[in-house]
Design a protein around this motif. Structure first.
Motif, PDB file in Angstrom:
ATOM      1  N   UNK A 274      49.911 -18.047 134.610  1.00  0.00           N
ATOM      2  CA  UNK A 274      50.491 -18.784 135.734  1.00  0.00           C
ATOM      3  C   UNK A 274      51.483 -19.854 135.300  1.00  0.00           C
ATOM      4  N   UNK A 275      51.876 -19.874 134.035  1.00  0.00           N
ATOM      5  CA  UNK A 275      52.739 -20.949 133.541  1.00  0.00           C
ATOM      6  C   UNK A 275      54.119 -20.953 134.190  1.00  0.00           C
ATOM      7  N   UNK A 276      54.596 -19.782 134.627  1.00  0.00           N
ATOM      8  CA  UNK A 276      55.950 -19.715 135.180  1.00  0.00           C
ATOM      9  C   UNK A 276      55.990 -19.867 136.703  1.00  0.00           C
ATOM     10  N   UNK A 277      54.844 -20.163 137.310  1.00  0.00           N
ATOM     11  CA  UNK A 277      54.769 -20.172 138.770  1.00  0.00           C
ATOM     12  C   UNK A 277      54.784 -21.579 139.350  1.00  0.00           C
ATOM     13  N   UNK A 278      54.370 -22.564 138.558  1.00  0.00           N
ATOM     14  CA  UNK A 278      54.230 -23.906 139.098  1.00  0.00           C
ATOM     15  C   UNK A 278      52.976 -24.050 139.919  1.00  0.00           C
ATOM     16  N   UNK A 279      51.888 -23.418 139.478  1.00  0.00           N
ATOM     17  CA  UNK A 279      50.631 -23.461 140.220  1.00  0.00           C
ATOM     18  C   UNK A 279      49.961 -24.831 140.094  1.00  0.00           C
ATOM     19  N   UNK A 280      49.157 -25.173 141.097  1.00  0.00           N
ATOM     20  CA  UNK A 280      48.329 -26.380 141.073  1.00  0.00           C
ATOM     21  C   UNK A 280      47.004 -25.977 140.416  1.00  0.00           C
ATOM     22  N   UNK A 281      46.801 -26.367 139.165  1.00  0.00           N
ATOM     23  CA  UNK A 281      45.671 -25.879 138.363  1.00  0.00           C
ATOM     24  C   UNK A 281      44.673 -26.995 138.106  1.00  0.00           C
ATOM     25  N   UNK A 282      43.375 -26.692 138.305  1.00  0.00           N
ATOM     26  CA  UNK A 282      42.282 -27.604 137.970  1.00  0.00           C
ATOM     27  C   UNK A 282      41.292 -26.866 137.083  1.00  0.00           C
ATOM     28  N   UNK A 283      41.005 -27.411 135.910  1.00  0.00           N
ATOM     29  CA  UNK A 283      40.012 -26.826 135.013  1.00  0.00           C
ATOM     30  C   UNK A 283      38.678 -27.524 135.222  1.00  0.00           C
ATOM     31  N   UNK A 284      37.643 -26.733 135.527  1.00  0.00           N
ATOM     32  CA  UNK A 284      36.317 -27.271 135.841  1.00  0.00           C
ATOM     33  C   UNK A 284      35.311 -26.664 134.865  1.00  0.00           C
TER      34      UNK A 284
END
Length: 312
Positions: A274-284
């Protein structure tokens, strides 16, 4: 064939029952999930708890909701997409590639696992910006690094599974067989019927076009979790889970990485997907006896907070 029919009939009945539950109970369930969390004002609350409560409120979870229980959080890491879909990126699901050329095996894996992951995200959200080109890119990459024998073996095995499922569905009552639940299967059969098995290009193109039936996970009001027994995978997508009791949480791409295996998450290439998408990422991080979320190196994984795994 009898066992296949039994499994599929059970799947249909579970799905029909689940659909009924969703139809009549979903408004109340959705209301409970959408209840905003009241942020505590005491200064003694931990930074982890603060981050957790902020997350629950932002994405419409009740404060008592356990993410590890709701999203099943298996022993393998799971990527939650837009709140109501899940993907498990497993490297051993990637179809074998036989021509290394000037690439190392790791470079090949990184490339194909990334493209398969991107293509899986497109199966969940076809409006992502790269979906118009990823199918062509995956086709060109696979044509280059997969020979006819490997392509035929994957195609033959996949076609056999899909035709068995199709024949079983054709034998059940029409009102169930015509359910939209089976639409991907009917689409896949039409793709297979148009495939030239003497052509590597035709087989690879068909394999990439196939759509899977995701595994449906139902979080029932009594706290139990039911999983539909029917899941039909396809070779060029990672396994997809569908959580129908959770509405989509964003119009843009939102990703929660549920990290059940810290060491595996550190070595896999999840971010490439997803690095090229600009996703809102949360690592839990999912904390339990086999997965410590207190390790110092967890900071390098950009983990926002941890939750304790719920033991049933």
């Amino acid at each position: 064939m009898k066992s296949n029919t039994t499994i599929l009939l059970a799947a249909v009945l579970v799905f029909a029952a689940a659909f009924t539950i969703i139809l009549y109970l979903y408004p109340s369930i959705n209301t409970a999930l959408a209840r905003n969390t009241n942020q505590p004002t005491t200064p003694t609350i931990s930074a982890n708890q603060t981050a957790l409560l902020e997350f629950l409120g932002k994405y419409g979870f009740d404060s008592n909701t356990s993410l590890s229980a709701y999203y099943q959080a298996p022993a393998n890491n799971e990527m939650i997409i837009n709140c109501n879909y899940g993907v498990e990126p497993f490297y051993y699901n990637v179809p074998p590639l036989v021509a290394l050329e000037n690439f190392t095996a790791y470079e090949l894996y990184t490339n194909v696992s990334t493209e398969v992951g991107e293509y899986t995200l497109c199966a969940v959200d076809p409006n992502l910006p790269y979906c118009s080109s990823i199918e062509s890119s995956l086709y060109n990459f696979t044509m280059r690094f997969m020979n006819y024998s490997v392509a035929y073996g994957i195609y033959n095995s996949t076609a056999s599974t899909l035709y068995k499922a199709y024949n079983s569905v054709e034998s059940i009552p029409e009102e169930y067989a015509n359910s939209s639940f089976f639409a991907p299967l009917y689409y896949d059969i039409s793709v297979l019927k148009s495939t030239d098995e003497s052509s590597k290009s035709s087989m690879i193109s068909s394999l990439i076009k196939l759509e899977q039936i995701p595994e449906i996970v139902l979080n029932l009001p009594n706290g139990t979790v039911e999983t539909d027994p029917l899941y039909l995978p396809v070779p060029f997508q990672y396994e997809i889970f569908y959580y129908p009791y959770k509405v989509p949480c964003n119009s843009s791409l939102t990703i929660f990485n549920l990290v059940s295996d810290v060491s595996n998450f550190a070595t896999q290439t999840y971010s490439n997907i997803y690095s090229s998408i600009g996703a809102d990422v949360t690592n839990i991080c999912i904390n339990d006896s086999s997965n410590s979320c207190t390790q110092s190196d967890i900071k390098t994984l950009n983990v926002s907070f941890y939750v304790q795994r719920q033991v049933s």
